[in-house]
Design a protein around this motif. Structure first.
Motif, PDB file in Angstrom:
ATOM      1  N   MET A 151       3.419  50.554 106.077  1.00  0.00           N
ATOM      2  CA  MET A 151       2.489  50.439 107.197  1.00  0.00           C
ATOM      3  C   MET A 151       3.160  49.686 108.342  1.00  0.00           C
ATOM      4  SD  MET A 151      -1.174  49.674 105.305  1.00  0.00           S
ATOM      5  CE  MET A 151      -2.124  50.159 106.767  1.00  0.00           C
ATOM      6  N   ASP A 152       2.528  49.711 109.505  1.00  0.00           N
ATOM      7  CA  ASP A 152       3.036  48.927 110.617  1.00  0.00           C
ATOM      8  C   ASP A 152       2.903  47.436 110.281  1.00  0.00           C
ATOM      9  OD1 ASP A 152       0.546  47.665 112.071  1.00  0.00           O
ATOM     10  OD2 ASP A 152      -0.030  49.702 111.520  1.00  0.00           O
ATOM     11  N   PRO A 153       3.588  46.550 111.017  1.00  0.00           N
ATOM     12  CA  PRO A 153       3.588  45.126 110.661  1.00  0.00           C
ATOM     13  C   PRO A 153       2.205  44.482 110.595  1.00  0.00           C
ATOM     14  CG  PRO A 153       5.353  45.579 112.209  1.00  0.00           C
ATOM     15  CD  PRO A 153       4.529  46.833 112.125  1.00  0.00           C
ATOM     16  N   GLU A 154       1.232  45.023 111.323  1.00  0.00           N
ATOM     17  CA  GLU A 154      -0.128  44.456 111.309  1.00  0.00           C
ATOM     18  C   GLU A 154      -1.003  45.108 110.244  1.00  0.00           C
ATOM     19  OE1 GLU A 154       1.375  45.394 114.316  1.00  0.00           O
ATOM     20  OE2 GLU A 154       2.009  43.296 114.492  1.00  0.00           O
ATOM     21  N   PHE A 155      -0.461  46.012 109.459  1.00  0.00           N
ATOM     22  CA  PHE A 155      -1.194  46.721 108.415  1.00  0.00           C
ATOM     23  C   PHE A 155      -2.394  47.495 108.974  1.00  0.00           C
ATOM     24  CE2 PHE A 155       0.921  43.256 106.113  1.00  0.00           C
ATOM     25  CZ  PHE A 155       1.577  43.966 105.121  1.00  0.00           C
ATOM     26  N   ASN A 156      -2.192  48.120 110.124  1.00  0.00           N
ATOM     27  CA  ASN A 156      -3.249  48.930 110.712  1.00  0.00           C
ATOM     28  C   ASN A 156      -3.096  50.417 110.415  1.00  0.00           C
ATOM     29  OD1 ASN A 156      -4.635  46.774 111.985  1.00  0.00           O
ATOM     30  ND2 ASN A 156      -3.134  46.770 113.647  1.00  0.00           N
ATOM     31  N   GLN A 157      -1.863  50.913 110.404  1.00  0.00           N
ATOM     32  CA  GLN A 157      -1.630  52.344 110.268  1.00  0.00           C
ATOM     33  C   GLN A 157      -0.520  52.614 109.254  1.00  0.00           C
ATOM     34  OE1 GLN A 157      -3.466  54.734 111.841  1.00  0.00           O
ATOM     35  NE2 GLN A 157      -2.386  56.201 110.522  1.00  0.00           N
ATOM     36  N   VAL A 158      -0.762  53.629 108.421  1.00  0.00           N
ATOM     37  CA  VAL A 158       0.257  54.030 107.448  1.00  0.00           C
ATOM     38  C   VAL A 158       1.327  54.852 108.152  1.00  0.00           C
ATOM     39  CG1 VAL A 158       0.709  55.245 105.288  1.00  0.00           C
ATOM     40  CG2 VAL A 158      -1.464  54.047 105.604  1.00  0.00           C
ATOM     41  N   ILE A 159       2.583  54.505 107.909  1.00  0.00           N
ATOM     42  CA  ILE A 159       3.709  55.213 108.509  1.00  0.00           C
ATOM     43  C   ILE A 159       4.268  56.267 107.559  1.00  0.00           C
ATOM     44  CG2 ILE A 159       6.060  54.917 109.391  1.00  0.00           C
ATOM     45  CD1 ILE A 159       5.240  52.050 110.161  1.00  0.00           C
ATOM     46  N   SER A 160       4.335  55.941 106.284  1.00  0.00           N
ATOM     47  CA  SER A 160       4.967  56.832 105.319  1.00  0.00           C
ATOM     48  C   SER A 160       4.364  56.611 103.947  1.00  0.00           C
ATOM     49  CB  SER A 160       6.483  56.570 105.276  1.00  0.00           C
ATOM     50  OG  SER A 160       7.101  57.296 104.242  1.00  0.00           O
ATOM     51  N   VAL A 161       4.191  57.700 103.188  1.00  0.00           N
ATOM     52  CA  VAL A 161       3.741  57.633 101.795  1.00  0.00           C
ATOM     53  C   VAL A 161       4.681  58.500 100.971  1.00  0.00           C
ATOM     54  CG1 VAL A 161       1.856  57.962 100.166  1.00  0.00           C
ATOM     55  CG2 VAL A 161       1.341  57.409 102.556  1.00  0.00           C
ATOM     56  N   ILE A 162       5.280  57.928  99.931  1.00  0.00           N
ATOM     57  CA  ILE A 162       6.178  58.684  99.063  1.00  0.00           C
ATOM     58  C   ILE A 162       5.770  58.491  97.609  1.00  0.00           C
ATOM     59  CG2 ILE A 162       8.123  58.620 100.668  1.00  0.00           C
ATOM     60  CD1 ILE A 162       9.316  56.347  99.066  1.00  0.00           C
ATOM     61  N   ALA A 163       6.104  59.489  96.798  1.00  0.00           N
ATOM     62  CA  ALA A 163       5.814  59.423  95.372  1.00  0.00           C
ATOM     63  C   ALA A 163       6.960  60.072  94.612  1.00  0.00           C
ATOM     64  CB  ALA A 163       4.500  60.133  95.054  1.00  0.00           C
ATOM     65  N   PHE A 164       7.231  59.563  93.426  1.00  0.00           N
ATOM     66  CA  PHE A 164       8.234  60.189  92.569  1.00  0.00           C
ATOM     67  C   PHE A 164       7.949  59.825  91.122  1.00  0.00           C
ATOM     68  CE2 PHE A 164       9.918  56.329  94.514  1.00  0.00           C
ATOM     69  CZ  PHE A 164      10.288  55.563  93.413  1.00  0.00           C
ATOM     70  N   GLU A 165       8.349  60.726  90.240  1.00  0.00           N
ATOM     71  CA  GLU A 165       8.193  60.519  88.809  1.00  0.00           C
ATOM     72  C   GLU A 165       9.449  59.894  88.235  1.00  0.00           C
ATOM     73  OE1 GLU A 165       6.471  63.681  86.396  1.00  0.00           O
ATOM     74  OE2 GLU A 165       5.947  64.759  88.235  1.00  0.00           O
ATOM     75  N   ALA A 166       9.297  59.204  87.108  1.00  0.00           N
ATOM     76  CA  ALA A 166      10.439  58.630  86.403  1.00  0.00           C
ATOM     77  C   ALA A 166      10.100  58.553  84.921  1.00  0.00           C
ATOM     78  CB  ALA A 166      10.782  57.249  86.948  1.00  0.00           C
ATOM     79  N   SER A 167      11.120  58.669  84.097  1.00  0.00           N
ATOM     80  CA  SER A 167      10.931  58.605  82.647  1.00  0.00           C
ATOM     81  C   SER A 167      11.961  57.668  82.038  1.00  0.00           C
ATOM     82  CB  SER A 167      11.027  60.008  82.033  1.00  0.00           C
ATOM     83  OG  SER A 167      12.249  60.622  82.377  1.00  0.00           O
ATOM     84  N   ALA A 168      11.913  57.509  80.723  1.00  0.00           N
ATOM     85  CA  ALA A 168      12.719  56.502  80.039  1.00  0.00           C
ATOM     86  C   ALA A 168      14.191  56.599  80.429  1.00  0.00           C
ATOM     87  CB  ALA A 168      12.560  56.648  78.526  1.00  0.00           C
ATOM     88  N   GLY A 169      14.747  55.460  80.833  1.00  0.00           N
ATOM     89  CA  GLY A 169      16.138  55.377  81.248  1.00  0.00           C
ATOM     90  C   GLY A 169      16.327  55.405  82.743  1.00  0.00           C
ATOM     91  N   ASP A 170      15.382  55.988  83.481  1.00  0.00           N
ATOM     92  CA  ASP A 170      15.511  56.071  84.939  1.00  0.00           C
ATOM     93  C   ASP A 170      15.414  54.688  85.567  1.00  0.00           C
ATOM     94  OD1 ASP A 170      15.778  58.813  84.893  1.00  0.00           O
ATOM     95  OD2 ASP A 170      13.670  59.205  85.338  1.00  0.00           O
ATOM     96  N   LYS A 171      16.187  54.493  86.640  1.00  0.00           N
ATOM     97  CA  LYS A 171      16.142  53.258  87.418  1.00  0.00           C
ATOM     98  C   LYS A 171      15.764  53.620  88.843  1.00  0.00           C
ATOM     99  CE  LYS A 171      19.790  51.196  84.587  1.00  0.00           C
ATOM    100  NZ  LYS A 171      20.299  52.414  83.926  1.00  0.00           N
ATOM    101  N   VAL A 172      14.833  52.873  89.404  1.00  0.00           N
ATOM    102  CA  VAL A 172      14.332  53.185  90.741  1.00  0.00           C
ATOM    103  C   VAL A 172      14.240  51.914  91.568  1.00  0.00           C
ATOM    104  CG1 VAL A 172      13.024  55.190  89.934  1.00  0.00           C
ATOM    105  CG2 VAL A 172      11.907  52.964  90.042  1.00  0.00           C
ATOM    106  N   VAL A 173      14.351  52.084  92.875  1.00  0.00           N
ATOM    107  CA  VAL A 173      14.301  50.958  93.806  1.00  0.00           C
ATOM    108  C   VAL A 173      13.055  51.068  94.664  1.00  0.00           C
ATOM    109  CG1 VAL A 173      15.457  49.806  95.738  1.00  0.00           C
ATOM    110  CG2 VAL A 173      16.817  50.784  93.876  1.00  0.00           C
ATOM    111  N   TYR A 174      12.294  49.976  94.738  1.00  0.00           N
ATOM    112  CA  TYR A 174      11.229  49.875  95.730  1.00  0.00           C
ATOM    113  C   TYR A 174      11.874  49.419  97.032  1.00  0.00           C
ATOM    114  CZ  TYR A 174       7.440  49.884  92.209  1.00  0.00           C
ATOM    115  OH  TYR A 174       6.554  50.207  91.215  1.00  0.00           O
ATOM    116  N   PRO A 175      11.875  50.238  98.081  1.00  0.00           N
ATOM    117  CA  PRO A 175      12.515  49.808  99.326  1.00  0.00           C
ATOM    118  C   PRO A 175      11.763  48.633  99.956  1.00  0.00           C
ATOM    119  CG  PRO A 175      12.075  52.194  99.302  1.00  0.00           C
ATOM    120  CD  PRO A 175      11.324  51.588  98.156  1.00  0.00           C
TER     121      PRO A 175
END
Length: 260
Positions: free
Chosen positions: A131-155
């Motif tokens: 969201m924007d710095p004031e938490f007023n508007q969503v800029i981007s929404v992403i989704a992805f699946e992961a299973s055992a062994g996968d490593k993922v980063v929260y940006p």
């Protein structure tokens, strides 16, 4: 008992009651907190729905797990290795999930601490939004699946939740800088993220927009394989790789250095 040692690098077992047991040389794995159903209700699509199967304890979090010989190194680098367990099931149409939060900006900077996850067991859907710095508007929404062994980063600066979309317990581990500051209010104030993940009629899941957001962008389903560019996301257990070379985890405490 579910033996997690091979995939986690730590002598851990998961019991049928979703509690962890640590074998020597680890000390006792102490449960940090249990998220109760009453705490989940403010962020549900249907707050009147009830968990199926019936339960009051929705997920379990263990903070700061380590082998004794690694403790000093982990403290020196301001890190924590945590484990979260989400039992399978639904609450109305929704899958069991975490409540969700953001990380506050690092003092004096316009960037927040990221987070690194590994799936130890089960099937996860990660839902993230910026969201924007004031938490007023969503800029981007992403989704992805992961299973055992996968490593993922929260940006950095993405709010995030984990969702158990499988029939087995979802067990995840994470490395995180201990200097981070969690922000739950921006999620709780709007009854969740901009979308809810629900069981689909034809697909495994589908997304339902949260009416408390103003015209959020559509969810982008991404392939999380781009995260393989991080050295830490190689084949070794995330714990083992992290304590062997903590410099690989520097991006968690100094994200501005790796922002590009």
């Amino acid at each position: 008992m579910l033996d997690l040692e091979k995939i986690s690098g730590l002598p851990l077992e998961l019991a049928e009651d979703y509690r962890l047991t640590a074998r020597p040389p680890m000390a006792e794995a102490k449960l940090t907190f249990v998220r109760k159903f009453s705490e989940m209700q403010p962020v549900l699509l249907d707050p009147a729905a009830r968990p199926e199967p019936a339960r009051d304890e929705m997920y379990f979090v263990y903070r700061n797990l380590y082998l004794p010989e690694d403790h000093g190194l982990i403290l020196e680098h301001h890190l924590t290795y945590d484990v979260t367990i989400l039992p399978p099931g639904r609450i109305g149409r929704e899958f069991n999930k975490t409540v969700g939060h953001y990380h506050g900006n690092i003092p004096g900077k316009q960037i927040a601490h990221p987070e690194l996850y590994q799936i130890l067991h089960g099937s996860a859907l990660f839902l993230l939004q910026k969201m924007d710095p004031e938490f007023n508007q969503v800029i981007s929404v992403i989704a992805f699946e992961a299973s055992a062994g996968d490593k993922v980063v929260y940006p950095p600066n993405y709010g995030h939740i984990m969702i158990n979309i499988g029939s087995e317990p979802l067990v995840t581990a994470n490395w995180l800088c201990t200097d981070y500051h969690p922000l739950y209010e921006p999620v709780a104030d709007r009854a969740g993220l901009a979308y809810y993940a629900v069981a689909g009629e034809r697909d495994k899941y589908e997304f339902v927009a949260n009416a408390r957001y103003n015209n959020p962008p559509a969810v982008r389903i991404i392939d999380q394989k781009f995260m393989n560019n991080f050295p830490i996301t190689g084949p070794k257990p995330m714990y083992t790789a992290g304590v062997a070379n903590p410099q690989q985890l520097e991006f968690l405490s100094r994200p501005e250095k790796y922002a590009v």
